[in-house]
Scaffold this motif. Structure first.
Motif, PDB file in Angstrom:
ATOM      1  N   ILE A 132     -11.922  27.014  -6.005  1.00 19.12           N
ATOM      2  CA  ILE A 132     -10.733  28.147  -7.105  1.00 19.12           C
ATOM      3  C   ILE A 132     -12.014  29.519  -6.367  1.00 19.12           C
ATOM      4  CG2 ILE A 132     -11.003  28.512  -9.630  1.00 19.12           C
ATOM      5  CD1 ILE A 132      -7.625  28.375  -7.778  1.00 19.12           C
ATOM      6  N   ASN A 133     -10.951  30.672  -6.133  1.00 21.61           N
ATOM      7  CA  ASN A 133     -10.920  32.032  -5.530  1.00 21.61           C
ATOM      8  C   ASN A 133     -12.491  32.323  -4.645  1.00 21.61           C
ATOM      9  OD1 ASN A 133      -9.262  33.145  -7.124  1.00 21.61           O
ATOM     10  ND2 ASN A 133     -10.464  33.061  -8.731  1.00 21.61           N
ATOM     11  N   GLY A 134     -12.604  30.980  -3.695  1.00 23.88           N
ATOM     12  CA  GLY A 134     -13.192  30.610  -3.207  1.00 23.88           C
ATOM     13  C   GLY A 134     -14.881  29.790  -3.186  1.00 23.88           C
ATOM     14  N   LEU A 185      -7.185  26.788 -13.473  1.00 25.80           N
ATOM     15  CA  LEU A 185      -8.215  26.287 -14.180  1.00 25.80           C
ATOM     16  C   LEU A 185      -6.928  25.865 -15.614  1.00 25.80           C
ATOM     17  CD1 LEU A 185     -10.681  28.823 -12.682  1.00 25.80           C
ATOM     18  CD2 LEU A 185     -10.102  26.291 -12.465  1.00 25.80           C
ATOM     19  N   MET A 186      -6.991  24.760 -15.976  1.00 25.51           N
ATOM     20  CA  MET A 186      -6.845  23.691 -16.896  1.00 25.51           C
ATOM     21  C   MET A 186      -7.557  24.531 -18.405  1.00 25.51           C
ATOM     22  SD  MET A 186      -3.552  22.163 -16.952  1.00 25.51           S
ATOM     23  CE  MET A 186      -2.985  20.919 -16.266  1.00 25.51           C
ATOM     24  N   ALA A 187      -7.222  25.398 -19.060  1.00 19.93           N
ATOM     25  CA  ALA A 187      -7.890  25.514 -20.152  1.00 19.93           C
ATOM     26  C   ALA A 187      -9.278  25.956 -20.531  1.00 19.93           C
ATOM     27  CB  ALA A 187      -7.566  24.710 -21.780  1.00 19.93           C
ATOM     28  N   ASN A 188      -9.193  27.100 -19.301  1.00 18.79           N
ATOM     29  CA  ASN A 188     -10.643  27.022 -18.838  1.00 18.79           C
ATOM     30  C   ASN A 188     -11.256  28.300 -20.028  1.00 18.79           C
ATOM     31  OD1 ASN A 188     -13.453  27.805 -17.679  1.00 18.79           O
ATOM     32  ND2 ASN A 188     -11.962  29.426 -16.360  1.00 18.79           N
ATOM     33  N   VAL A 189     -10.946  28.438 -21.589  1.00 19.10           N
ATOM     34  CA  VAL A 189     -11.044  29.488 -22.340  1.00 19.10           C
ATOM     35  C   VAL A 189     -12.448  29.799 -22.698  1.00 19.10           C
ATOM     36  CG1 VAL A 189      -8.588  28.684 -22.997  1.00 19.10           C
ATOM     37  CG2 VAL A 189     -10.177  27.728 -23.920  1.00 19.10           C
ATOM     38  N   ASP A 190     -13.834  29.299 -22.216  1.00 20.07           N
ATOM     39  CA  ASP A 190     -14.990  29.701 -22.796  1.00 20.07           C
ATOM     40  C   ASP A 190     -15.122  31.158 -22.213  1.00 20.07           C
ATOM     41  OD1 ASP A 190     -15.228  27.073 -24.199  1.00 20.07           O
ATOM     42  OD2 ASP A 190     -16.001  26.529 -22.465  1.00 20.07           O
ATOM     43  N   GLU A 191     -15.317  31.669 -22.967  1.00 17.79           N
ATOM     44  CA  GLU A 191     -15.827  33.684 -22.898  1.00 17.79           C
ATOM     45  C   GLU A 191     -16.699  33.392 -21.637  1.00 17.79           C
ATOM     46  OE1 GLU A 191     -13.940  36.008 -24.076  1.00 17.79           O
ATOM     47  OE2 GLU A 191     -13.242  35.282 -25.250  1.00 17.79           O
ATOM     48  N   ASP A 192     -17.871  32.873 -21.511  1.00 17.79           N
ATOM     49  CA  ASP A 192     -18.893  33.018 -20.825  1.00 17.79           C
ATOM     50  C   ASP A 192     -18.362  32.590 -19.422  1.00 17.79           C
ATOM     51  OD1 ASP A 192     -18.842  30.110 -21.549  1.00 17.79           O
ATOM     52  OD2 ASP A 192     -21.023  30.708 -21.413  1.00 17.79           O
ATOM     53  N   ASN A 193     -17.770  31.673 -19.123  1.00 15.63           N
ATOM     54  CA  ASN A 193     -17.223  30.828 -18.100  1.00 15.63           C
ATOM     55  C   ASN A 193     -15.950  31.340 -17.837  1.00 15.63           C
ATOM     56  OD1 ASN A 193     -17.527  28.674 -16.005  1.00 15.63           O
ATOM     57  ND2 ASN A 193     -15.887  27.526 -17.154  1.00 15.63           N
ATOM     58  N   TYR A 194     -15.462  32.437 -17.541  1.00 14.15           N
ATOM     59  CA  TYR A 194     -14.767  33.612 -17.364  1.00 14.15           C
ATOM     60  C   TYR A 194     -14.238  33.648 -16.051  1.00 14.15           C
ATOM     61  CZ  TYR A 194      -9.458  35.868 -16.873  1.00 14.15           C
ATOM     62  OH  TYR A 194      -8.310  36.906 -16.651  1.00 14.15           O
ATOM     63  N   ILE A 195     -13.386  33.366 -15.097  1.00 14.62           N
ATOM     64  CA  ILE A 195     -13.522  34.228 -13.638  1.00 14.62           C
ATOM     65  C   ILE A 195     -12.405  34.774 -13.422  1.00 14.62           C
ATOM     66  CG2 ILE A 195     -14.625  32.639 -12.353  1.00 14.62           C
ATOM     67  CD1 ILE A 195     -13.244  30.874 -11.315  1.00 14.62           C
ATOM     68  N   ALA A 238      -5.484  39.226  -8.122  1.00 15.69           N
ATOM     69  CA  ALA A 238      -4.994  40.270  -8.861  1.00 15.69           C
ATOM     70  C   ALA A 238      -6.691  40.215  -9.237  1.00 15.69           C
ATOM     71  CB  ALA A 238      -4.394  40.107  -9.650  1.00 15.69           C
ATOM     72  N   ASP A 239      -7.329  39.239 -10.056  1.00 16.23           N
ATOM     73  CA  ASP A 239      -8.912  40.154 -10.704  1.00 16.23           C
ATOM     74  C   ASP A 239     -10.043  38.431 -10.373  1.00 16.23           C
ATOM     75  OD1 ASP A 239      -7.222  37.395 -11.857  1.00 16.23           O
ATOM     76  OD2 ASP A 239      -7.059  37.777 -13.945  1.00 16.23           O
ATOM     77  N   ASN A 240      -9.930  38.562  -9.285  1.00 13.91           N
ATOM     78  CA  ASN A 240     -10.225  37.526  -9.004  1.00 13.91           C
ATOM     79  C   ASN A 240     -11.993  38.586  -8.529  1.00 13.91           C
ATOM     80  OD1 ASN A 240     -10.886  38.798  -6.771  1.00 13.91           O
ATOM     81  ND2 ASN A 240      -9.867  36.670  -5.787  1.00 13.91           N
ATOM     82  N   THR A 241     -12.605  39.278  -8.949  1.00 18.16           N
ATOM     83  CA  THR A 241     -13.864  40.046  -9.028  1.00 18.16           C
ATOM     84  C   THR A 241     -13.780  40.786 -10.091  1.00 18.16           C
ATOM     85  OG1 THR A 241     -13.487  41.761  -7.908  1.00 18.16           O
ATOM     86  CG2 THR A 241     -13.765  40.369  -6.878  1.00 18.16           C
ATOM     87  N   PRO A 242     -15.589  41.208 -10.641  1.00 17.89           N
ATOM     88  CA  PRO A 242     -15.607  41.652 -11.481  1.00 17.89           C
ATOM     89  C   PRO A 242     -15.163  43.269 -11.835  1.00 17.89           C
ATOM     90  CG  PRO A 242     -17.864  40.497 -11.421  1.00 17.89           C
ATOM     91  CD  PRO A 242     -16.421  39.862 -10.174  1.00 17.89           C
ATOM     92  N   GLU A 243     -15.490  43.574 -10.235  1.00 16.20           N
ATOM     93  CA  GLU A 243     -14.721  44.740 -10.059  1.00 16.20           C
ATOM     94  C   GLU A 243     -13.281  44.684 -10.652  1.00 16.20           C
ATOM     95  OE1 GLU A 243     -14.118  49.384  -9.953  1.00 16.20           O
ATOM     96  OE2 GLU A 243     -16.828  47.412 -10.007  1.00 16.20           O
ATOM     97  N   LEU A 244     -12.126  43.779 -10.156  1.00 20.23           N
ATOM     98  CA  LEU A 244     -11.199  43.841 -10.160  1.00 20.23           C
ATOM     99  C   LEU A 244     -10.852  43.516 -11.626  1.00 20.23           C
ATOM    100  CD1 LEU A 244      -9.514  42.232  -7.256  1.00 20.23           C
ATOM    101  CD2 LEU A 244      -8.852  44.177  -7.498  1.00 20.23           C
TER     102      LEU A 244
END
Length: 645
Positions: A109-111, A388-398, A404-410
Motif C-alpha cells: 500500500i502506498n508503494g 488496511l484492516m484495523a491498522n490502529v496502532d499509533e506507531d504503525n500508522y501510514i 492524500a496522507d501517504n507521506t509524513p509531510e502530507l
C-alpha cells in the motif's frame, strides 16, 4: 436482558455459482448431449456448494466455545479498490487482499509493504455500494463499458490533483447538493453492481475460518444529503444476502434503507446497520424529526431500533462521543476532536451531533413514544480507505486516505478532501465483542445484542454488569461474570422496573502489548420528567493509590512519555482494574443509562511517532500525547414493565 429478536426463517439461499442460468433461444437449440453435460456441471457445482456449506457448519459447531464468552476484536468499516474514492487515492487492494491483511499477511500500500502488528479475529469490507459497479467496470478489462472515455481518462490520470478534480466533477458535485443523487454517466447498469458484489462475497466466503477468523458480508450505504453524514454500514449474519447492495442513488434517506432491509429480512436475510460519523451529521443523525420534517413516530422508532443496534463511536475522522467545547466539565472530552471537520461542507459542530447527547436523548423519546430510537451500543471502526484492516496502532500508522496522507509531510500539512486536515485525523478505532465462539452467528449476535464495545485502538478488554442484587467488590473475574449473567445484565442489556439502587460491577484489563490503565469511569445519563437531559461522570476504580476529593475528582495519573524518543513506560497505571458502583441517587421513575469508559495512561500520538521517526519538530497544534480508551455499550434502566427492545 436483551435477546436477539426472532427473525423470519431462512427461505432463500444465495450460493455463488450454485444455480443454473435461464436458457436463451440459442441455447435451447443445442444438442441433448450438451444439455446433459450442462446439467451434470450444474449438479456438480451444487454438490460442491453443499459440501462447502456442510464443512463450514461442522467447523462452526466444533469451534472452541466459552459459555462465559471471550473478547474478540475486529474491523467493521473498511474500503478497498471497489470504493471509488479509495481507488482515486491509489488503493489497489481487493476485498480478498484486505481480508488477508486482517489475518496478518503483508500487503503493498502506498508503494510499501505493510503488515498488522497482530491479526484480527473478525473483519468486514464495507465498500461504498453506490459505486462498486462503476469500479468493476473500471478495472475489469472484460466488463461492458470498460473502454468508455471517462474511464480511460480515470485510468490514465497519474497526478492526485487531477484524480481529485475528476472525482469532484463526477461524484461530489452531483451528490451533495439538493438534487437527487444519481450514478455517474459511465455507470453501465445493475449487472455491473451484481458482478462487483459477487467478487466481494466470494472473498468473504473464501476467507472464513470458523474458530480462527470470521468474515462478515457487508457494504456501506453512504447517504449524505447536503453534505451531512448519514452513512451506515450494513452487516449480514450469514451468506443469505441480496443480489446486490443499495446506495444513496436508490434510497437517499435512512428510512428508505430500513424499509429495504425489512424487505430483505422477509426474503431470509438477517442484517443490521451501523451508523457512523455522527460528529459530521449536521443535526440529522439524532434529529427529532424524520426526513420529511415530521416528528418521529413510534413506528419510526421501532423500525430504527430493530435495525440499528450499535453506533460507531470513533473512526479516522474523529471521536464522536463528546467534544471539549460542549462538555467542558468532562476532563477527557479533549480527545481526537477533529476540529477541522467544521471547515468543510458547512459541518459546524453542535452538541446534538454527538453520541452521548444522542443516546441520552433517546430516553426522552422513550418517555414520549414507549420506544427508544437511539438505544445504541457502541463499536469502533477505522473508515480507512487504504484497505488496511484495523491498522490502529499509533506507531504503525501510514495514513488512511492514499495519496492524500501517504507521506509524513502530507500528514502534517495536507487535507483529506472535503473532510478534514490530515493532522486532525485519528488513527481510527476497533470493535470488541463478547461472544461464546468466533463464528459469524456468534459475532453478529453480540453486535445485535449490544454486547459490543469500541476502543480507540488498543485491545483493552472491558466488562460491565448491572443488577439490583449483585455482589460488590469482586476479586475474581469469572465469579463476577457468572453472577452478572445469572442475576443481572451485561453491557447492552436493560434493567426493567428496578425499585432499589442498581449495583454496577466493572472490570478492565490492558492490551497485552499496550499501556497500563489509568481508571474506569461510569457515565450516567438520564432525563427528568420534563424531558431535560442530565449526566454525571463517576470515577469507579483507579490506579496508583490516588485519593479522590470530596467531589470524586482524581489527580492526574502522570505522564512517562519521552517526546524526544516517542517512548513511554508502564511505571504508572495498572494492568487490571476491578470495582463496583452503587447508584444511591437512582430514581426508579426516570429512564436512565450507564456506560463504562476505560482510560489508559498517556502514550505518544501517531503524529509524535511520525515526527521522531523523520527527525521533524513536533506539531504544536495537535496533541503530542493521548490517553487511549474504551467505551462499553450502555446498560439501560426503564421504569416500564416491558422495555420495547
Amino acid at each position: 436482558m436483551n435477546t436477539k429478536i426472532s427473525l423470519i426463517a431462512v427461505t432463500v439461499l444465495l450460493a455463488l455459482g450454485g444455480c443454473s442460468e435461464p436458457q436463451t433461444d440459442s441455447q435451447k437449440d443445442q444438442t441433448h448431449v450438451k444439455d446433459v453435460s450442462q446439467n451434470n456441471t450444474t449438479k456438480n457445482k451444487d454438490k460442491s456448494v453443499a459440501a462447502r456449506a456442510q464443512t463450514i457448519k461442522e467447523q462452526e459447531d466444533n469451534a472452541p466455545s466459552n459459555p462465559l464468552k471471550n473478547a474478540y476484536f475486529g474491523e467493521t468499516h473498511m474500503h478497498t479498490k471497489f470504493s471509488l474514492d479509495a481507488y482515486i487515492g491509489g488503493n489497489r487492494m481487493s476485498p480478498l487482499d484486505s481480508l488477508q491483511f486482517a489475518q496478518g499477511q503483508e500487503k503493498m500500500i502506498n508503494g510499501e509493504m505493510h503488515k498488522l502488528n497482530r491479526p484480527l479475529d473478525f473483519a468486514a469490507t464495507t465498500d461504498h455500494a453506490e459505486y462498486i459497479g462503476e469500479m468493476y467496470t473500471t478495472f475489469d478489462e472484460e466488463a461492458v463499458g470498460h473502454n468508455q472515455a471517462q474511464l480511460k481518462e480515470l485510468r490514465d490520470l497519474t497526478e492526485y490533483k487531477d484524480q481529485l478534480r475528476w472525482f469532484i466533477k463526477y461524484v461530489i458535485s452531483v451528490n451533495r447538493g439538493d438534487a437527487k443523487p444519481a450514478h455517474p454517466p459511465f455507470y453501465t447498469g445493475i449487472e455491473s453492481t451484481k458482478s462487483a458484489w459477487q467478487i466481494i462475497l466470494q472473498a468473504t466466503k473464501d476467507e472464513y475460518k470458523p474458530g480462527v477468523f470470521t468474515t462478515l458480508a457487508a457494504f456501506e450505504w453512504s447517504g449524505a444529503p447536503k453534505g451531512g453524514n448519514l452513512h451506515r454500514n450494513v452487516l449480514f449474519r450469514d451468506m443469505v444476502v441480496p443480489e446486490y447492495p443499495v446506495g444513496y442513488a436508490d434510497y437517499n434517506r435512512e428510512e428508505g434503507l430500513w424499509n429495504w432491509m425489512a424487505q430483505q429480512e422477509k426474503l431470509g436475510s438477517t442484517l443490521l446497520a451501523i451508523p457512523h460519523n455522527s460528529n459530521a451529521s449536521k443535526l440529522m443523525m439524532f434529529n427529532p424529526n424524520d426526513s420529511t420534517g415530521k416528528p418521529i413516530t413510534k413506528e419510526y422508532a421501532e423500525l430504527r431500533s430493530h435495525f440499528e443496534r450499535t453506533i460507531e463511536m470513533m473512526q479516522i475522522k474523529g471521536n464522536s462521543e463528546v467534544h471539549r467545547k460542549f462538555w467542558p466539565a468532562d476532563e477527557f472530552a479533549d480527545f481526537e476532536n477533529a476540529d477541522s471537520i467544521a471547515k468543510f461542507s458547512n459541518r459546524e459542530f453542535d452538541k446534538r451531533n454527538f453520541v452521548r447527547w444522542g443516546v441520552i436523548e433517546g430516553l426522552k423519546h422513550y418517555q414520549n413514544l414507549g420506544v427508544n430510537p437511539y438505544k445504541l451500543g457502541f463499536n469502533g471502526g477505522t473508515d480507512s480507505h487504504n484497505g488496511l484492516m484495523a491498522n490502529v496502532d499509533e506507531d504503525n500508522y501510514i495514513g488512511g486516505h492514499g495519496a492524500a496522507d501517504n507521506t509524513p509531510e502530507l500528514r502534517r500539512t495536507g487535507q483529506v478532501p472535503e473532510w478534514l486536515d490530515a493532522k486532525d485525523e485519528s488513527i481510527g478505532s476497533i470493535t470488541g465483542v463478547w461472544a461464546e465462539k468466533n463464528t459469524r452467528g456468534a459475532i453478529w449476535d453480540a453486535m445485535y445484542n449490544r454486547e459490543v464495545y469500541g476502543t480507540s485502538g488498543p485491545r483493552i478488554q472491558v466488562r460491565i454488569f448491572a443488577g439490583e442484587h449483585l455482589t460488590t467488590n469482586h476479586n475474581d473475574i469469572n465469579a463476577m461474570v457468572k453472577e452478572g449473567y445469572d442475576k443481572g445484565v451485561p453491557m447492552g442489556g436493560t434493567i426493567e422496573g428496578a425499585k432499589s439502587a442498581p449495583v454496577f460491577n466493572v472490570w478492565a484489563v490492558k492490551d497485552s502489548i499496550g499501556a497500563n490503565l489509568d481508571r474506569i469511569q461510569i457515565i450516567k445519563g438520564w432525563v427528568d420528567l420534563q424531558g431535560e437531559q442530565h449526566e454525571k461522570i463517576i470515577n469507579v476504580v483507579w490506579s496508583d493509590n490516588r485519593k479522590a476529593d470530596a467531589q470524586g475528582n482524581l489527580p492526574k495519573v502522570g505522564n512517562t512519555v519521552d517526546l524526544t524518543t516517542a517512548k513511554y513506560t508502564n511505571a504508572i497505571g495498572a494492568a487490571m482494574l476491578m470495582g463496583s458502583f452503587t447508584d444511591n441517587e437512582f430514581k426508579p421513575e426516570l429512564p436512565t443509562l450507564y456506560y463504562a469508559r476505560v482510560i489508559e495512561i498517556p502514550t505518544p500520538r501517531w503524529s509524535t511517532y511520525d515526527a521522531v521517526r523523520n527527525n521533524l519538530p513536533l506539531l504544536t497544534d495537535v496533541q503530542a500525547t493521548i490517553q487511549e480508551r474504551a467505551w462499553s455499550s450502555p446498560i439501560w434502566f426503564t421504569p416500564a414493565q416491558d422495555a420495547a427492545h
